[in-house]
Every structure is written in C-alpha cells, then in structure tokens.
Write an enzyme that holds these catalytic residues in place. Structure first.
Site, PDB file in Angstrom:
ATOM      1  N   ARG A 105     -64.097 -14.290 -50.728  1.00  0.00           N
ATOM      2  CA  ARG A 105     -63.188 -13.887 -49.656  1.00  0.00           C
ATOM      3  C   ARG A 105     -62.422 -12.671 -50.139  1.00  0.00           C
ATOM      4  NH1 ARG A 105     -57.720 -16.904 -47.356  1.00  0.00           N
ATOM      5  NH2 ARG A 105     -56.737 -15.599 -48.929  1.00  0.00           N
ATOM      6  N   TYR A 160     -50.847 -10.737 -45.716  1.00  0.00           N
ATOM      7  CA  TYR A 160     -51.254 -12.087 -46.113  1.00  0.00           C
ATOM      8  C   TYR A 160     -52.316 -12.026 -47.219  1.00  0.00           C
ATOM      9  CZ  TYR A 160     -54.093 -16.197 -46.330  1.00  0.00           C
ATOM     10  OH  TYR A 160     -54.815 -17.240 -46.825  1.00  0.00           O
ATOM     11  N   ASP A 169     -60.075 -13.660 -44.053  1.00  0.00           N
ATOM     12  CA  ASP A 169     -59.144 -14.541 -43.335  1.00  0.00           C
ATOM     13  C   ASP A 169     -58.142 -13.684 -42.567  1.00  0.00           C
ATOM     14  OD1 ASP A 169     -57.478 -16.562 -42.452  1.00  0.00           O
ATOM     15  OD2 ASP A 169     -57.259 -17.518 -44.409  1.00  0.00           O
ATOM     16  N   HIS A 201     -55.906 -14.978 -40.611  1.00  0.00           N
ATOM     17  CA  HIS A 201     -54.688 -15.797 -40.654  1.00  0.00           C
ATOM     18  C   HIS A 201     -53.884 -15.753 -39.359  1.00  0.00           C
ATOM     19  CE1 HIS A 201     -51.812 -18.232 -43.017  1.00  0.00           C
ATOM     20  NE2 HIS A 201     -52.869 -18.449 -43.756  1.00  0.00           N
ATOM     21  N   GLU A 209     -62.288 -15.662 -40.371  1.00  0.00           N
ATOM     22  CA  GLU A 209     -61.542 -16.927 -40.290  1.00  0.00           C
ATOM     23  C   GLU A 209     -60.257 -16.795 -39.486  1.00  0.00           C
ATOM     24  OE1 GLU A 209     -60.813 -18.485 -44.204  1.00  0.00           O
ATOM     25  OE2 GLU A 209     -59.019 -19.563 -43.572  1.00  0.00           O
ATOM     26  N   GLU A 211     -58.275 -24.888 -40.394  1.00  0.00           N
ATOM     27  CA  GLU A 211     -57.532 -25.422 -41.546  1.00  0.00           C
ATOM     28  C   GLU A 211     -56.221 -26.085 -41.119  1.00  0.00           C
ATOM     29  OE1 GLU A 211     -57.181 -21.745 -43.840  1.00  0.00           O
ATOM     30  OE2 GLU A 211     -55.027 -21.816 -43.555  1.00  0.00           O
ATOM     31  N   ARG A 242     -63.173 -25.883 -40.468  1.00  0.00           N
ATOM     32  CA  ARG A 242     -62.478 -25.861 -41.757  1.00  0.00           C
ATOM     33  C   ARG A 242     -61.523 -27.032 -41.990  1.00  0.00           C
ATOM     34  NH1 ARG A 242     -62.034 -22.424 -45.141  1.00  0.00           N
ATOM     35  NH2 ARG A 242     -59.789 -22.056 -45.262  1.00  0.00           N
ATOM     36  N   GLU A 267     -64.253 -23.730 -49.739  1.00  0.00           N
ATOM     37  CA  GLU A 267     -63.292 -22.795 -50.339  1.00  0.00           C
ATOM     38  C   GLU A 267     -62.853 -23.327 -51.701  1.00  0.00           C
ATOM     39  OE1 GLU A 267     -59.616 -22.389 -48.161  1.00  0.00           O
ATOM     40  OE2 GLU A 267     -59.210 -20.413 -49.018  1.00  0.00           O
ATOM     41  N   TRP A 309     -47.720 -16.414 -38.549  1.00  0.00           N
ATOM     42  CA  TRP A 309     -47.954 -16.069 -39.966  1.00  0.00           C
ATOM     43  C   TRP A 309     -49.349 -16.471 -40.385  1.00  0.00           C
ATOM     44  CZ3 TRP A 309     -49.067 -19.086 -44.334  1.00  0.00           C
ATOM     45  CH2 TRP A 309     -49.211 -18.313 -45.520  1.00  0.00           C
TER      46      TRP A 309
HETATM   47  O1  EZ4 Z   1     -52.356 -19.999 -45.928  1.00  0.00           O
HETATM   48  O2  EZ4 Z   1     -53.180 -22.957 -47.717  1.00  0.00           O
HETATM   49  O3  EZ4 Z   1     -57.713 -20.004 -46.166  1.00  0.00           O
HETATM   50  N1  EZ4 Z   1     -56.715 -20.221 -46.740  1.00  0.00           N
HETATM   51  C1  EZ4 Z   1     -55.477 -20.092 -46.269  1.00  0.00           C
HETATM   52  C2  EZ4 Z   1     -54.347 -20.523 -47.160  1.00  0.00           C
HETATM   53  C3  EZ4 Z   1     -53.174 -21.052 -46.340  1.00  0.00           C
HETATM   54  C4  EZ4 Z   1     -52.347 -21.988 -47.157  1.00  0.00           C
HETATM   55  C5  EZ4 Z   1     -51.265 -22.638 -46.306  1.00  0.00           C
HETATM   56  O4  EZ4 Z   1     -50.717 -23.719 -46.955  1.00  0.00           O
HETATM   57  O5  EZ4 Z   1     -55.318 -19.634 -45.159  1.00  0.00           O
HETATM   58  O6  EZ4 Z   1     -53.941 -19.468 -47.972  1.00  0.00           O
HETATM   59 CO    CO Z   2     -57.187 -19.629 -44.087  1.00  0.00          CO
END
Ligand code: EZ4
Ligand code: CO
Length: 418
Positions: A163, A175, A226, A228, A252, A278, A299, A355, A418
């Site tokens: 990643r 992030y 990711d 996010h 992701e 996730e 995930r 992961e 976030w």
């Molecule tokens: O932000 O596990 O894919 N992984 C992620 C992580 C999450 C944290 C949050 O607790 O997105 O870094």
């Molecule tokens: Co993630």
C-alpha cells in the site's frame, strides 16, 4: 444418567467446559489494546481481541459491566448459541462497541474449542485452502521520492503487495504518513488532532504518485491505496478512472459507505477494483454492496465484525457474489485478532489479501504468537486454537494511555471525514 452433564465427548463434559472466569485486560505496549480472557472449569484459557481504536474503554466497560456477568456458568462449547445470545439478547442491534465485544467472546471461545480438541483454528473451520496468506505492507513517505524509496524497501523484504501513501503538496498532514522512524499510528494525541483536507490538491497528485511507482518498480508488484473516506462518489469515480493505467490491486474506502448506493456511481465509471468495510460491523453494512457486486474486496475484520461466527457468514455471502476478503490489519488490531484472522485466511475459499502492518516489538512481546512472515505471505501456526496468548505480567507494566483518532476539516473549516 443421560443428562448433558454426564455425556462425555472429545471436548469434555459440560462441567469441564463451564466458564468459571472472564477478565478484561487493558494494556498499552506501544498502543492501547483491550483483550478478553475466558477460563473454563478444566483450566482451558482462550483470548479474544476487543480493541476499538480511540474508544477502547467503551468496549472494556461493555464487556465488564454487561457481558462478563452473563458468561459465568455458560458452556464454552456453545459458540453459536452464545453469539446469538449476545446479539439478539442485547436488544440493541449491531454497532461497533457491541460487535467488538461479541467478537472478543466469540474468538476466545473458538480459541478454547481449538485447545480442547487440540486442533488449530483453521482445521475447525474446514481445513486449509492455502498455506500462506498474501499480505500487503504499508509504504509511505512525506513526498513521492520518499514513498518510492519505501516501496523499494518493502520489495527487498519480499512483499508482493504494497500500500502506498504519500504526503500531498499543500496538505499539511495527509492520512497515512509516519515520521518513518515509527510505524504509522494515527491515534497519537489525547484529544483529536485537527488536520486540513483539500480534495482538489489530492486528486491532482495521486495519479502522479502511481505513475512514478510503476516507473520505479515495474508492473509486477501489487500496489494498493487508501483514500480513507475523503471523496464524494463522483470524485471517487474520477480518481478510480485516473488510476486505471497503473492497475491498482484496489482503491480503498474511496467514499464513506453509509449510503451503499454511492458505490453504484463509482462502479459505473471505473474498473479500478474497490475495497471497503474496515469500519463495518455486520453483514447489514455491506448487503447491498455485495449483492449488487459493487465492490471487489470486503475489509470487515474478525474483531469489529462480531468474530469468526459472523464474519464467516459474511464471507460465505460474499463468495456467492464474487467478492473476496481483504481484512483490515492495522496495528490497532491486536496480535490476537491477527492470529484469528490468519487462521480464517488459511481456510476461507474466497480469500483475497490480508493487510499487515507490523506491530511494535513491545506489542509482540505482550502477545506471544506463532504466526510468521515469509516471501510476502503470513503463515498461521499449528498450535491449538488461534496460537496467540497474552503475557499478563508484562501487560500490567503498560497502563492505558488515552488517545483518540484525528479529525479532518476542509480548508474553510468545515468538518469532513477523516
Ligand atoms: O485508519 O486502523 O487501512 N487502514 C486504515 C487504518 C485506520 C486505523 C483506524 O483505527 O485505514 O490506518
Ligand atoms: Co483503511
């Protein structure tokens, strides 16, 4: 006597299997973890991860105040019934705190069943479908040069999938970027850190990052990214389209997924594979996504998705629709979760990828485990149960340290995801 207590089976009598103690252990070896330990009358112990990053004590309280009193005296062998009891019996359905607590119970009971029958967990699930689980590591850097160098380091370590996250020009704290001395740990302050987000700067930048990574590292290595939860569906569609030449393994969490229909829009515009889930805690969070084949990888993890019992149901449902697993495996999921996940990964027919962010040495010491990394894959061990224990004496040396996840705002101050 034909009462259940007198029936002797390979997993002992009902009396042997009776739960006599359950304890919640909160510890902070490099970061906070919550663990549930269950003990049977015959002295068999199982553990389950109960860590919910930034909300650890809510789960600890849920377990201590509402779950543990219901565990004492129950038959540890009745895993399904116990799951149903805590799910249906709570009346209040789903939610990350409840489902994490249920997962901790469930995983501890599967661990106990493994130890009672002297079988590794994967065997109880139906045996191996593969030897090792393909994993992806985390490369990140403050800019493209640093990120590319980090990808190179992971290639040298034998990773087949990586990643990549990079600092974005004009965004102060993007992030996924660590200071490179430590693994990336987003929950770094007692109150949430305020970060600023610019969608336009990010969208301009990301294709340049992956163009460079393909130039530097070739076509064979699997690359992941990711987002996010930062984009709207149409922005996510644009990003997916612009990344197509670099054939990512997945994009992701490209948009928040409360509205599962959002993914219809993304899917319409791009063939970049999509991963999400996730933050999901039940099959109901992804039912539409899966049934309509709007995603490629799910995930949801063992720890946040109600344990082996529920995630197995989810994975079977996903298999019917061609969706594969890609469990979350950040450092805020304890080695006890990783151990259980790796047994699941060894069995699940529709496995995709796992992961793997390496835990800090202090974490590994508190949670002795028998899984190991080789040639880009993680291998679960052969010891009974999930193969992860907790050193309680050592755990007691690391008291809980309050930490929360950051928040994000747009440049004009508007709260964002976030
Ligand atoms: O932000 O596990 O894919 N992984 C992620 C992580 C999450 C944290 C949050 O607790 O997105 O870094
Ligand atoms: Co993630």
């Amino acid at each position: 006597m034909t009462t259940e207590a007198a029936i002797h089976t390979s997993v002992g009598t009902h009396r042997d299997r009776e739960i006599v103690a359950a304890e919640v252990i909160v510890t902070c070896p490099a970061r906070n973890f919550v663990t549930l330990k269950i003990v049977t009358r015959s002295g068999v112990t199982g553990i389950g991860d109960a860590t919910l990053n930034g909300r650890e004590l809510a789960v600890a309280s849920y377990l201590k105040d509402h779950v543990v009193p219901n565990l004492i005296g129950r038959d540890a062998g009745r895993i399904e019934d116990t799951w149903q009891f805590f799910y249906r019996g709570a009346y209040w359905r789903r939610g990350p705190v409840t489902m994490t607590a249920i997962a901790a119970v469930d995983v501890a009971l599967w661990d106990i069943l493994g130890k009672m029958t002297k079988q590794p967990l994967y065997q109880l699930l139906g045996g191996r479908s593969r030897e090792g689980a393909l994993v992806y590591g985390h490369a990140n850097g403050k800019d493209i040069d640093e990120c590319s160098a980090e990808v190179g380091k992971y290639v040298a370590l034998g990773y087949k999938a990586i990643r990549a996250q990079s600092g974005v020009p004009g965004i102060k704290k993007a992030y996924g970027i660590s200071n490179l001395k430590n693994a990336y740990e987003p929950a770094e302050s007692e109150l949430p850190l305020e970060t600023v987000w610019s969608t336009s700067k990010y969208l301009e930048f990301v294709p340049k990052l992956f163009e460079r990574l393909r130039n530097d590292h070739g076509d064979e290595i699997e690359l992941l990214h990711d987002v996010h939860h930062r984009l709207t569906p149409i922005e996510a569609a644009r990003l997916g389209k612009s990344l197509e030449p670099f054939h990512l393994f997945w994009m992701e969490d490209s948009t928040p997924a409360e509205n599962q229909r959002s993914f219809e829009l993304i899917r319409k515009h791009t063939v970049t594979p999509l991963a999400v889930g996730e933050v999901f805690n039940s099959i109901w969070d992804c039912k539409h996504l899966i049934e309509n084949q709007l995603i490629d990888y799910i995930r949801t993890t063992i720890v946040h998705g109600g344990g082996i019992t529920h995630v197995r149901r989810l994975a079977d449902f996903a298999a019917l629709h061609g969706v594969r697993t890609g469990f979350h495996g950040a450092t805020d999921l304890s080695p006890a979760c990783m151990g259980a996940a790796l047994h699941f990964d060894a069995w699940v027919p529709n496995f995709g990828i796992q992961e793997y962010m390496r835990h800090a040495p202090e974490t590994d010491e508190v949670f002795p485990h028998d899984y190991s990394f080789k040639d880009g894959r993680l291998f679960c061990g052969e010891s009974p149960g999930h193969g992860v224990t907790i050193d309680e004496k050592l755990a007691a040396k690391y008291p809980y340290s309050p930490k929360q996840l950051p928040v994000a705002r747009l440049e004009d101050g508007t709260m964002w995801d976030w």
